[in-house]
Motif scaffolding. Structure first.
Motif, PDB file in Angstrom:
ATOM      1  N   LEU A   1     -14.310 -25.361 -24.528  1.00  0.00           N
ATOM      2  CA  LEU A   1     -13.073 -24.655 -24.881  1.00  0.00           C
ATOM      3  C   LEU A   1     -12.217 -25.487 -25.826  1.00  0.00           C
ATOM      4  N   MET A   2     -12.111 -26.785 -25.538  1.00  0.00           N
ATOM      5  CA  MET A   2     -11.310 -27.659 -26.389  1.00  0.00           C
ATOM      6  C   MET A   2     -11.902 -27.762 -27.789  1.00  0.00           C
TER       7      MET A   2
ATOM      8  N   VAL B   1     -13.685 -25.493 -29.434  1.00  0.00           N
ATOM      9  CA  VAL B   1     -13.418 -24.260 -30.171  1.00  0.00           C
ATOM     10  C   VAL B   1     -11.957 -24.204 -30.599  1.00  0.00           C
ATOM     11  N   PHE B   2     -11.041 -24.544 -29.695  1.00  0.00           N
ATOM     12  CA  PHE B   2      -9.613 -24.484 -30.014  1.00  0.00           C
ATOM     13  C   PHE B   2      -9.236 -25.465 -31.114  1.00  0.00           C
ATOM     14  N   VAL B   3      -9.669 -26.715 -30.965  1.00  0.00           N
ATOM     15  CA  VAL B   3      -9.302 -27.746 -31.952  1.00  0.00           C
ATOM     16  C   VAL B   3      -9.923 -27.450 -33.314  1.00  0.00           C
TER      17      VAL B   3
ATOM     18  N   ALA C   1     -10.918 -24.497 -34.524  1.00  0.00           N
ATOM     19  CA  ALA C   1     -10.292 -23.311 -35.111  1.00  0.00           C
ATOM     20  C   ALA C   1      -8.922 -23.642 -35.676  1.00  0.00           C
ATOM     21  N   LEU C   2      -8.168 -24.458 -34.964  1.00  0.00           N
ATOM     22  CA  LEU C   2      -6.846 -24.886 -35.437  1.00  0.00           C
ATOM     23  C   LEU C   2      -6.973 -25.713 -36.712  1.00  0.00           C
TER      24      LEU C   2
END
Length: 445
Positions: A346-347, A349-351, A353-354
Motif C-alpha cells: 500500500l505504501m 503504491v501511495f508514494v 503515485a504521489l
C-alpha cells in the motif's frame, strides 16, 4: 565514526550513481560519437542514465549518433543495469576465488530482493549463469533473421545487442530504421517477446521453474508473479485488440495472423521493454491510458523490470477481494500474507503515485505540449521513465535541461527502487518502539 557509515540503501544508490558517471565519461569521448555529431554533457548523462536504468528513453538517435564504441558502452551499461551492479561485484569475488564479506552479502541480498542472507552466494552465481545462457540463446535465435537482413557482421552484432536489450527490458535499438520495420516479422517479434518475458519474470521465478521437476512446487512469490503476469498479458491482448481495432494503423499491410502477433507484442512490450512496432501517437487514447497502467505495474521483483511490480498488484487485489467478502486474512495458495507485507504494498503504491503525480504536474509547467495532446503527453513520458519502459509520445528529445534532470531522477527511482531511494534520502534506521498509543477508528468512504 559509526553514525557516518553509509546505510545499505545509500550504498546501492551510490553504486548506481558511480556506474552512470563512468558511462557518461565514456560517452563523452570523441570516438564515441559519429562524425558530424556532438555530444553535450547533459545528453551523455541522460543516455548513460537511461542505459544503466534500462529505460530506453533517448535524446539522440542511438543508431546514428553513436559509433560502435558508443553503442557498446550503452550495451555494457544495459547489462550492468539489468543484473544490478552488486551482481557484478559478487561475480568479481567468485572469479578471484574469494569469499564475500558480510557487508557485500547484505548488499547483494538487498539488491536481488532475497529473503535469506544464506542465499546470496548461490543465487548470485545462478543469476549470472542464467542471464548469460538466456541472452546467448536469444542472440543465436535472432541471428538468422538479422543476418539475412543486414549481413553476417552487422547481423551478429545486432543479434547480441538486441538480445541484451530485450532480456534487460531496456528498449534500446540500433537498427538503421525504427523497430516498426519488424511489424511483418512474426519470428522476430516472437523471440523478442520471449526474451522480454524471461527478463521481466525475475530470476527467483526462473529458479522455481527450473527446479519444479525436482521439487514439484512453486513458492508463493512465483505463484503470484506468474499468475499476475499471465492475467496482465491476456487482458492487454484483448483490450488492444478492441481499442486499436486489430492494429488499424497497419490495416493495409498486415495479414490477420501478423496482426494477432503484433497485438500480442504490444501487450508484452509496454510492461517495461519499450519496443515500438507502431508510433504511439497513432494509438487510441484508450490504448494510451491502458499502456500507462501496464507501465505503472511493470514486471516482477528481482527482475530486469521496473514499475510497482506484479506482486504488489497481486497482493493488493487479493486484499481488496478479501475485504469485499468480509475476511480479515488475505490468503492465497494455502498461505496467509502478513500485515506488514500488505502495508508495504500500500505504501509503495501511495508514494509512487504521489511522486509521479508531482513530477507530471511540474513538467506540465516547464515543457511544451503539442495541440493534439493533453496531459497524457507529459504523463505518458513520466510513467515510461518510472517503469523503465522507454516508450514515448515524442517529449523526450525536446525536453528542457530541467525536464531532462527530472526525467533522469524518475528513471533512477524506477530502477533502484522507491524504498531504496526514499530510505537513502531519509537515512532511515529502524528503531524499536517502546510504547504504543490507544487505537481509534475514523470514518472511511
Amino acid at each position: 565514526m559509526h553514525k557516518h557509515r553509509l546505510t545499505l540503501p545509500q550504498t546501492l544508490s551510490l553504486g548506481f550513481f558511480s556506474i552512470i558517471f563512468i558511462g557518461t565519461l565514456l560517452l563523452l569521448l570523441p570516438f564515441a560519437t559519429t562524425q558530424g555529431n556532438h555530444t553535450t554533457f547533459m545528453n551523455a548523462l541522460f543516455t548513460a542514465t537511461s542505459a544503466t536504468c534500462i529505460t530506453g528513453l533517448t535524446v539522440v538517435p542511438t543508431a546514428t549518433h553513436w559509433t560502435v564504441f558508443g553503442q557498446m558502452v550503452i550495451m555494457y551499461l544495459m547489462e550492468i543495469g539489468a543484473l544490478g551492479f552488486m551482481s557484478f561485484t559478487a561475480m568479481l569475488y567468485t572469479l578471484a576465488n574469494r569469499r564475500m564479506d558480510l557487508s557485500t552479502r547484505l548488499l547483494v541480498k538487498d539488491s536481488l530482493n532475497l529473503a535469506n542472507l544464506s542465499d546470496t552466494h548461490t543465487v548470485t552465481k545462478y543469476v549470472i549463469r542464467l542471464s548469460i545462457v538466456i541472452q546467448a540463446i536469444g542472440a543465436i535465435l535472432l541471428a538468422p533473421d538479422l543476418i539475412d537482413r543486414f549481413g553476417v557482421t552487422r547481423g551478429l552484432y545486432y543479434s547480441v545487442f538486441h538480445s541484451i536489450s530485450s532480456f534487460g527490458n531496456a528498449g534500446f535499438v540500433i537498427f538503421p530504421e525504427n523497430f516498426s520495420v519488424f511489424a511483418n516479422d512474426p519470428y522476430m517479434l516472437s523471440i523478442t517477446s520471449i526474451l522480454i518475458i524471461a527478463g521481466g519474470l525475475g530470476f527467483l521465478v526462473w529458479r522455481d521453474i527450473l527446479l519444479y521437476p525436482k521439487l514439484h512446487r512453486y513458492s508463493l512469490h512465483s505463484k503470484i508473479a506468474m499468475g499476475t503476469s499471465f492475467i496482465l498479458i491476456l487482458m492487454a491482448f484483448v483490450i488492444f485488440m478492441i481499442t486499436e481495432h486489430n492494429l488499424d494503423f497497419y490495416q493495409h499491410t498486415l495479414s490477420f495472423s501478423n496482426r494477432v502477433i503484433d497485438t500480442l507484442f504490444m501487450a508484452v512490450s509496454p510492461r517495461t521493454a519499450g519496443f515500438e512496432i507502431m508510433p504511439y501517437s497513432a494509438v487510441s487514447l484508450a490504448g494510451i491510458a491502458f499502456t500507462m497502467f501496464l507501465m505503472y505495474v511493470g514486471g516482477t521483483p528481482g527482475s530486469t523490470a521496473g514499475g510497482i511490480k506484479t506482486t504488489t498488484l497481486g497482493i493488493l487485489w487479493l486484499q481488496t477481494w478479501a475485504a469485499l467478502r468480509g475476511k480479515e486474512d488475505v490468503t492465497f495458495g494455502n498461505r496467509r500474507f502478513s500485515q506488514s507485507n500488505i502495508n508495504r504494498a500500500l505504501m509503495l503504491v501511495f508514494v509512487s503515485a504521489l511522486f509521479l503525480g508531482a513530477v507530471t504536474l511540474v513538467l506540465s509547467m516547464t515543457e511544451q505540449t503539442p495541440r493534439e495532446f493533453g496531459i497524457e503527453y507529459i504523463g505518458f513520458e513520466v510513467f515510461a521513465a518510472f517503469s523503465t519502459t522507454g516508450l514515448s509520445l515524442g517529449l523526450t528529445p525536446s525536453l528542457t535541461v530541467f525536464g531532462k534532470i527530472l526525467i533522469m531522477l524518475v528513471m533512477f527511482v524506477g530502477r533502484v527502487g522507491v524504498f531504496t531511494v526514499m530510505f537513502s534520502v531519509l537515512n532511515v534506521h529502524a528503531k524499536p518502539a517502546t510504547y504504543r498509543y490507544p487505537e481509534e477508528n475514523i470514518l472511511i468512504g
